[in-house]
Design a protein around this motif. Sequence first.
Motif, PDB file in Angstrom:
ATOM      1  N   PRO A 241       0.801  -1.228   0.000  1.00 36.82           N
ATOM      2  CA  PRO A 241       0.000   0.000   0.000  1.00 36.82           C
ATOM      3  C   PRO A 241       0.832   1.276   0.000  1.00 36.82           C
ATOM      4  CG  PRO A 241      -1.080  -1.618   1.380  1.00 36.82           C
ATOM      5  CD  PRO A 241       0.233  -2.233   0.957  1.00 36.82           C
ATOM      6  N   GLY A 242       1.938   1.263   0.747  1.00 31.23           N
ATOM      7  CA  GLY A 242       2.772   2.456   0.824  1.00 31.23           C
ATOM      8  C   GLY A 242       3.379   2.871  -0.498  1.00 31.23           C
ATOM      9  N   TRP A 243       3.628   1.908  -1.375  1.00 32.98           N
ATOM     10  CA  TRP A 243       4.208   2.233  -2.681  1.00 32.98           C
ATOM     11  C   TRP A 243       3.243   3.074  -3.506  1.00 32.98           C
ATOM     12  CZ3 TRP A 243       8.790   0.270  -5.259  1.00 32.98           C
ATOM     13  CH2 TRP A 243       9.660  -0.399  -4.383  1.00 32.98           C
ATOM     14  N   LEU A 244       1.942   2.833  -3.337  1.00 29.01           N
ATOM     15  CA  LEU A 244       0.948   3.637  -4.049  1.00 29.01           C
ATOM     16  C   LEU A 244       0.666   4.939  -3.302  1.00 29.01           C
ATOM     17  CD1 LEU A 244      -1.096   3.885  -6.394  1.00 29.01           C
ATOM     18  CD2 LEU A 244      -2.759   2.717  -4.934  1.00 29.01           C
ATOM     19  N   LYS A 245       0.463   4.860  -2.012  1.00 27.71           N
ATOM     20  CA  LYS A 245       0.109   6.043  -1.234  1.00 27.71           C
ATOM     21  C   LYS A 245       1.211   7.087  -1.271  1.00 27.71           C
ATOM     22  CE  LYS A 245      -1.743   7.460   3.244  1.00 27.71           C
ATOM     23  NZ  LYS A 245      -2.245   6.983   4.566  1.00 27.71           N
ATOM     24  N   TYR A 246       2.466   6.640  -1.214  1.00 27.91           N
ATOM     25  CA  TYR A 246       3.596   7.564  -1.187  1.00 27.91           C
ATOM     26  C   TYR A 246       4.405   7.494  -2.482  1.00 27.91           C
ATOM     27  CZ  TYR A 246       2.270   7.059   3.696  1.00 27.91           C
ATOM     28  OH  TYR A 246       1.546   6.999   4.864  1.00 27.91           O
ATOM     29  N   ARG A 247       3.715   7.270  -3.588  1.00 26.15           N
ATOM     30  CA  ARG A 247       4.406   7.048  -4.861  1.00 26.15           C
ATOM     31  C   ARG A 247       5.260   8.238  -5.280  1.00 26.15           C
ATOM     32  NH1 ARG A 247      -0.723   7.968  -5.110  1.00 26.15           N
ATOM     33  NH2 ARG A 247      -1.635   9.541  -6.484  1.00 26.15           N
ATOM     34  N   ASP A 248       4.858   9.470  -4.898  1.00 22.42           N
ATOM     35  CA  ASP A 248       5.655  10.630  -5.267  1.00 22.42           C
ATOM     36  C   ASP A 248       7.028  10.600  -4.606  1.00 22.42           C
ATOM     37  OD1 ASP A 248       3.605  11.551  -6.818  1.00 22.42           O
ATOM     38  OD2 ASP A 248       2.863  13.014  -5.357  1.00 22.42           O
TER      39      ASP A 248
END
Length: 223
Positions: A133-140
Amino acid sequence: MTRKISFRDYAIVACGTMIPELNYLKETGFLDAQIIYTAPGLHQVPAELEVQLQRQLKAAKQTAKKIIVVYGGKYCYINTRDSYRTIDTVIDEVREDGYYIARTDVENCLDMLADGRERDNLADGQKVWFCTPGWLKYRDMVFKGWDKANANENFPQYTGGGIMLDPIGFFDEYALDHVEEILAFSDWASIPLEARAVGLERLKEVLISALSEEDRTSRAHQQ
């Protein structure tokens, strides 16, 4: 009687990519410890990872004598200038007598949620790009500095698409308000992204395994 484990004597120092899962464990009562995070995506900037990890470890030592570092050992920190310098070397530099510091015995954040065999089963023979999930949520932050050319060099090889290892129902909830962002990410990466539920047992056991031997022994005798 159900066996109970407590992390109340510990501080957790973790990669910010794991914020969704670790905060969920804290909110649901499993992880009764202070959690201090480094920024997500620092695997791309090892020098900054060193600075932040050591700074957060020093902060954790102000509040607890026992610390668990939630980082992988193989892929989370790669020093291209010095192959002998590992994340454990970075941690060892701030060790001192009187403190217990253990790192989670995993390769990376994917390994915290599903081991290699489970990931192989999910891939079902396909070449799949896995994320959390973190890869998408914090993708920037995770993909900081990447442009479309970088995406084209890396993602199309994953002919089986992308699978998010999702132990907390993040993807469906996120899609309610951010479906356009998910579609934009898939378009940028040129692969479809779907989620698979994996549960939290793997992560819980990884954290429990990092407890001190005394605390693990105490847990084993609680009935």
